[in-house]
Enzyme design. Structure first.
Site, short mmCIF file in Angstrom:
data_model
loop_
_atom_site.label_atom_id
_atom_site.label_comp_id
_atom_site.label_asym_id
_atom_site.label_seq_id
_atom_site.Cartn_x
_atom_site.Cartn_y
_atom_site.Cartn_z
N LYS A 132 38.08 41.59 41.59
CA LYS A 132 37.37 41.16 41.53
C LYS A 132 37.30 40.61 39.80
CE LYS A 132 34.46 45.71 42.92
NZ LYS A 132 34.19 47.11 42.43
N HIS A 188 31.38 53.53 33.24
CA HIS A 188 30.80 52.91 32.59
C HIS A 188 29.57 53.13 31.71
CE1 HIS A 188 32.33 49.64 36.14
NE2 HIS A 188 32.95 50.09 35.19
N LYS A 228 45.03 51.24 46.39
CA LYS A 228 44.22 49.87 46.29
C LYS A 228 44.26 48.98 47.23
CE LYS A 228 41.72 47.42 42.98
NZ LYS A 228 41.52 46.88 42.12
N GLU A 233 43.34 55.76 35.00
CA GLU A 233 42.88 54.80 36.43
C GLU A 233 43.98 55.34 38.14
OE1 GLU A 233 40.69 53.43 37.41
OE2 GLU A 233 39.83 51.61 36.02
P1 NAD Z 1 42.58 44.73 27.47
O1 NAD Z 1 42.51 43.46 28.47
O2 NAD Z 1 41.43 44.89 26.15
O3 NAD Z 1 43.21 45.30 26.85
C1 NAD Z 1 43.80 46.61 25.96
C2 NAD Z 1 44.42 46.20 24.69
O4 NAD Z 1 46.51 45.86 25.39
C3 NAD Z 1 44.25 45.04 23.86
O5 NAD Z 1 43.75 44.52 22.87
C4 NAD Z 1 45.33 44.13 24.56
O6 NAD Z 1 44.83 42.94 23.54
C5 NAD Z 1 46.15 44.62 24.51
N1 NAD Z 1 47.66 44.31 25.59
C6 NAD Z 1 47.56 43.74 25.96
N2 NAD Z 1 49.10 44.43 26.65
C7 NAD Z 1 49.72 44.50 26.14
C8 NAD Z 1 51.29 44.31 25.96
N3 NAD Z 1 52.40 44.30 27.05
N4 NAD Z 1 51.61 45.26 24.65
C9 NAD Z 1 51.20 45.13 23.57
N5 NAD Z 1 49.77 45.27 23.27
C10 NAD Z 1 49.08 44.99 24.68
O7 NAD Z 1 42.13 46.11 28.32
P2 NAD Z 1 42.53 47.31 29.59
O8 NAD Z 1 42.91 48.35 29.47
O9 NAD Z 1 44.12 46.70 30.24
O10 NAD Z 1 41.69 46.11 30.98
C11 NAD Z 1 39.87 47.28 30.73
C12 NAD Z 1 39.56 46.28 31.04
O11 NAD Z 1 39.27 45.60 33.03
C13 NAD Z 1 37.64 46.57 31.63
O12 NAD Z 1 37.56 44.94 31.40
C14 NAD Z 1 37.21 46.87 33.04
O13 NAD Z 1 36.20 46.41 33.30
C15 NAD Z 1 38.34 45.90 33.77
N6 NAD Z 1 38.55 46.53 35.08
C16 NAD Z 1 38.17 45.62 35.79
C17 NAD Z 1 39.03 45.93 37.54
C18 NAD Z 1 38.81 45.36 38.26
O14 NAD Z 1 39.17 45.50 39.53
N7 NAD Z 1 38.72 43.95 38.11
C19 NAD Z 1 39.67 47.39 37.62
C20 NAD Z 1 39.91 48.13 36.44
C21 NAD Z 1 39.30 47.82 35.37
N1 GLY Z 2 36.60 49.41 41.24
C1 GLY Z 2 37.35 49.12 41.36
C2 GLY Z 2 38.24 47.81 42.05
O1 GLY Z 2 37.05 47.63 43.34
O2 GLY Z 2 38.58 46.87 42.50
#
Ligand code: NAD
Ligand code: GLY
Length: 343
Positions: A139, A237, A212, A181
């Site tokens: 996704k 969301h 998953k 998650e």
């Molecule tokens: P993010 O990418 O914003 O990362 C969170 C924070 O951690 C950021 O400030 C980043 O700079 C910091 N960071 C990243 N790696 C680091 C590390 N190793 N050390 C220190 N800091 C670090 O957020 P997230 O929580 O990783 O992801 C959330 C996003 O993922 C949302 O937009 C959500 O919608 C999306 N998402 C997508 C799917 C999918 O299937 N595509 C599934 C779940 C969530």
């Molecule tokens: N909402 C997470 C996925 O379908 O990948």
């Protein structure tokens, strides 16, 4: 080291390791062409940018560094990425590396999937949330003013490399965010149990991704079963958007699961023991489960959600731990249940 193969429209391997020793063997063969675009954020770049540049030595590297945080998952930054690819003469045989958390994975994936109708994408996630969820399954998305993830594609990476050593620098609040998650998986399947949740190791990541992977292989484009992975996301969301993205995604998923338990209680008439067991599992992540928004505000947001079908939404409810069920519920009924549970 753990390994999983995902067989969907594309077959690819996920490597789960505790260092980068397998990177050359597992990733480099999939990096096509001479040009590689590393899409990352400023925090990850500062911490690990040099290391990634080193691994890709010999390639023509361009780097696109976005400001960290959900607000960067926007159309302007998407255009910035694809314009950088075009200005640097990237062709369909070149590669994008998504190097960061879920925000980077989603926007870099969206750019890779649309530039020249799709170029090679490699995922090197760096957060717990991206390890267990967003880096796998294909996704991709950006957010629009009207809502989260409203513009996106299904586009699988060619390889995913998870290095748990990144967790060392991940702030506690981001670990907690990822735990939202992880707990979702513990509700979807009893293969992830409470004692697993307390250790953020390769085994936990493997168990989550296996759940998953198995779901995505049955329903890559979310016609049906993949919607189970949205447990906690309908209300989650809405809260995330209402907070102006100040509340992190995983933390909102935990609040959304709390709401899903209440909805399930009403829909299925769950007994007290089952509800207590579910709430005890949810509390393992030590999330603040309070919902700061009214039932009216939440249902107004849900109305803008892409998962809405007319006046109803597909909602993931729980008959028990490990027994999720997709139900269709009128947004007005959902609002009533949320209203009845407002404190
Ligand atoms: P993010 O990418 O914003 O990362 C969170 C924070 O951690 C950021 O400030 C980043 O700079 C910091 N960071 C990243 N790696 C680091 C590390 N190793 N050390 C220190 N800091 C670090 O957020 P997230 O929580 O990783 O992801 C959330 C996003 O993922 C949302 O937009 C959500 O919608 C999306 N998402 C997508 C799917 C999918 O299937 N595509 C599934 C779940 C969530
Ligand atoms: N909402 C997470 C996925 O379908 O990948």
């Amino acid at each position: 080291m753990f390994e999983l193969t995902v067989s969907v429209s594309k077959t690819y391997k996920i490597t789960i390791a505790s260092d980068f020793s397998l990177f050359y063997e597992r990733v480099l063969p999939f990096i096509k062409g001479e040009n590689v675009a590393i899409v990352t954020d400023d925090t990850v770049d500062k911490l690990y940018g040099g290391a990634m540049d080193g691994f890709l030595q010999g390639k023509n590297i361009i780097k696109i560094v976005l400001r960290h945080g959900e607000r960067s998952k926007n159309a302007r930054n998407y255009l910035q990425i694809i314009n950088a690819l075009a200005e640097n003469a990237f062709t369909r045989s070149d590669t994008v590396v998504a190097f960061g958390g879920g925000v980077i994975g989603d926007i870099a994936g969206f750019a890779a999937s649309t530039y020249m109708r799709g170029i090679t994408l490699i995922a090197v996630p760096t957060t717990l949330l991206a390890f267990v969820d967003s880096s796998v399954g294909g996704k991709t998305a950006i957010d629009l003013a009207a809502g989260k993830n409203l513009c996106g594609t299904f586009y699988q990476p060619s390889a995913v490399y998870i290095n748990t050593a990144f967790l060392v620098t991940l702030p506690k609040k981001e670990i907690k965010n990822g735990l939202g998650e992880v707990i979702k998986y513990a509700f979807l399947s009893d293969t992830v149990c409470k004692k697993d949740i307390k250790k953020f190791d390769e085994n936990l990541i493997y168990k989550c991704l296996k759940i998953k992977r198995d779901i995505v292989e049955k329903d890559e484009r979310e016609s049906n079963e993949r919607a189970l992975l949205n447990l906690g996301h309908t209300v989650g969301h809405a809260i995330e958007k209402l907070s102006g993205y100040k509340l992190p995604h995983g933390a909102c998923v935990a609040k959304g699961i709390a709401a899903a338990i209440k909805v399930s209680e009403k829909l299925f008439g769950l007994n007290g023991d089952t509800v207590r067991k579910m709430n005890a599992l949810l509390k393992t992540g030590k999330h603040d489960l309070n919902n700061p928004y009214s039932a009216e505000e939440i249902s107004a947001q849900i109305t803008a959600d892409k998962k809405r079908q007319g006046d109803s939404v597909k909602f993931v409810a729980l008959k028990d731990i490990g027994k999720p069920e997709i139900v269709k519920i009128a947004v007005s009924d959902l609002q009533k249940i949320l209203k009845a549970n407002e404190s």
